[in-house]
Design a protein around this motif. Structure first.
Motif, PDB file in Angstrom:
ATOM      1  N   ASN A   1      -9.292   0.624 -10.754  1.00  0.00           N
ATOM      2  CA  ASN A   1      -9.186   1.587  -9.640  1.00  0.00           C
ATOM      3  C   ASN A   1     -10.568   2.126  -9.332  1.00  0.00           C
ATOM      4  O   ASN A   1     -11.289   2.582 -10.232  1.00  0.00           O
TER       5      ASN A   1
ATOM      6  N   THR B   1       3.690   9.470  -6.686  1.00  0.00           N
ATOM      7  CA  THR B   1       3.564   8.114  -6.151  1.00  0.00           C
ATOM      8  C   THR B   1       4.803   7.301  -6.527  1.00  0.00           C
ATOM      9  O   THR B   1       5.593   7.691  -7.401  1.00  0.00           O
TER      10      THR B   1
ATOM     11  N   ALA C   1      -0.105  12.565  -7.216  1.00  0.00           N
ATOM     12  CA  ALA C   1      -1.332  12.297  -6.482  1.00  0.00           C
ATOM     13  C   ALA C   1      -2.111  13.597  -6.284  1.00  0.00           C
ATOM     14  O   ALA C   1      -1.532  14.671  -6.084  1.00  0.00           O
TER      15      ALA C   1
ATOM     16  N   SER D   1       4.699   6.121 -12.080  1.00  0.00           N
ATOM     17  CA  SER D   1       4.541   7.149 -11.053  1.00  0.00           C
ATOM     18  C   SER D   1       3.654   8.266 -11.586  1.00  0.00           C
ATOM     19  O   SER D   1       3.740   8.644 -12.762  1.00  0.00           O
TER      20      SER D   1
ATOM     21  N   THR E   1      -7.812  10.395  -7.019  1.00  0.00           N
ATOM     22  CA  THR E   1      -6.423  10.411  -6.548  1.00  0.00           C
ATOM     23  C   THR E   1      -5.456  10.745  -7.675  1.00  0.00           C
ATOM     24  O   THR E   1      -4.263  10.937  -7.430  1.00  0.00           O
TER      25      THR E   1
ATOM     26  N   ILE F   1      -3.912   3.116  -2.524  1.00  0.00           N
ATOM     27  CA  ILE F   1      -3.108   4.347  -2.602  1.00  0.00           C
ATOM     28  C   ILE F   1      -3.927   5.417  -1.878  1.00  0.00           C
ATOM     29  O   ILE F   1      -4.990   5.831  -2.365  1.00  0.00           O
TER      30      ILE F   1
ATOM     31  N   ASP G   1       0.846  -1.194   0.000  1.00  0.00           N
ATOM     32  CA  ASP G   1       0.000   0.000   0.000  1.00  0.00           C
ATOM     33  C   ASP G   1       0.880   1.242   0.000  1.00  0.00           C
ATOM     34  O   ASP G   1       2.032   1.222   0.462  1.00  0.00           O
ATOM     35  N   GLN G   2       0.317   2.347  -0.470  1.00  0.00           N
ATOM     36  CA  GLN G   2       1.024   3.629  -0.443  1.00  0.00           C
ATOM     37  C   GLN G   2       0.147   4.657   0.262  1.00  0.00           C
ATOM     38  O   GLN G   2      -1.083   4.650   0.126  1.00  0.00           O
TER      39      GLN G   2
END
Length: 374
Positions: A52, A34, A72, A69, A57, A102, A25-26
């Motif tokens: 998702n 990210t 966010a 990446s 996000t 995330i 998880d982030q």
């Protein structure tokens, strides 16, 4: 005899169930990048399809393969979470999906705080920090503690007594930074300006005679730009009832028979701050009067009439001088003149011209004269 035909060959191919290694998880702040996600498993050639459930996000609704990446985003006041489900597929075989999240925390805000300007020794207004995000911590620092505010703190600033030991305004520049879940928002900067309490140097009292000029009064203090406002409780001395700034010399007046006093109260003011008033007096003594004394004409060897000096002012001293002592009167004296025996040793009349001067509290009226003939 047994007959054998041509054999047939077929295969049974069993494809493996593909796997996907669990993805961490982030949790990060809005407006930051990210960590790129690279999917792996035990089976070469596996395709990783993901979906998702929250695109706010900044992540697309779905995709295939690794997730690059991205920046966010979070336009709300609370944390938002993308729950990502990634499914491995190989040759039509679908493996067990992996689910990870995330979480994007918002960048906390702090509402602008109004500047304050106040006088020393006065309570400041309490400062309550607010913003768009519940749970935000507000940390602040102050660049000048001489105003009475601590160098730093966390949370609201309670009312405190402002201080200023100088002769000029001093300023605390306060920087408050909002923090939420490790995310730091844009700081707000405000000031607390503390003006000094102005002073006025004590003014000497004055005592003078009517019809003379007062000493000009120049007000001074420790604070440049101070305004000095004054009031006077008795204008019969010749001074106005009030004014601002220095008091120029003026001719003192007194139309009474006694001393009169102007009590002057001067108040220093600077930037709306009022200092301790100074009080001084201007005392104006009257010019004493002398009632006219009748001349006397008499024969030698006869008693003169006693002379009693009078006027309108109690406490007046009367001093006199005589220009001819051959009449029997002394050359000078103070106070009334008692009866004495007039003398004349000549063959002609002689005259004593007596000049009497009234004095009261150092105030002198021009002399009066009378004559004594014998």
């Amino acid at each position: 005899m047994e007959c054998t035909g041509v054999a047939d060959v077929f295969t049974i191919t069993v494809d493996p169930i593909p796997t996907v290694v669990a993805t961490a998880d982030q949790a990060l702040c809005a407006n930051t990048s990210t960590t790129a996600v690279t999917f792996t498993g035990n089976n070469a050639g596996t395709t990783y399809n993901w979906g998702n459930d929250d695109i706010t996000t900044g992540l697309a609704v779905s995709g295939s393969g690794d997730i690059a990446s991205f920046t966010a985003t979070n336009a709300t006041g609370s944390a938002i979470v993308s729950t990502v489900t990634v499914t491995p597929t190989l040759n039509g075989c679908v493996g067990v999906a992996d689910v990870f999240t995330i979480t994007v925390d918002p960048i906390p805000t702090v509402d602008a705080t109004s500047n304050q300007t106040l006088c020393a020794n006065v309570l400041t207004s309490a400062v309550t920090f607010t913003g768009n995000n519940a749970g935000t911590t507000y940390n602040w620092v102050n660049d000048d503690i001489t105003t009475g505010l601590a160098v730093s703190g966390s949370g609201d600033i309670a009312s405190f007594t402002a201080t200023n030991a100088t002769s000029s305004p001093i300023v605390s520049t306060v920087t408050v930074t909002p923090t939420l879940n490790g995310c730091t928002g844009v700081a707000d900067v405000f000031t607390i300006t503390v003006d000094p309490i102005p002073t006025v140097v004590a003014t000497a009292d004055q005592a003078l005679c009517a019809n003379t000029s007062t000493t000009a009064v120049t007000f001074t203090g420790n604070n440049a730009g101070t305004t000095y406002n004054w009031g006077n409780d008795d204008i019969t001395t010749g001074l106005a009832v009030s004014g601002s700034g220095d008091i120029a010399s003026f001719t003192a007046t007194n139309a009474t028979g006694s001393a009169i006093v102007s009590t002057v109260t001067v108040t220093p003011t600077l930037n709306g701050c009022v200092g301790v008033a100074d009080v001084f007096t201007i005392t104006v003594d009257p010019i004493p009067t002398l009632d006219a004394t009748a001349d006397q004409a008499l024969c030698a060897n006869v008693l003169t009439s006693a002379v009693t000096f009078t006027g309108n002012n109690a406490g007046t001293a009367y001093s006199w001088v005589n220009d001819d002592i051959t009449t029997g009167l002394a050359v000078s004296g103070s106070g009334d003149i008692a009866s004495f025996t007039a003398t004349n040793a000549t063959g002609s009349p002689i005259v004593s011209t007596v000049t009497v001067t009234p004095t009261l509290n150092g105030c002198v009226r021009c002399c009066g004269c009378f004559h004594n003939h014998s």
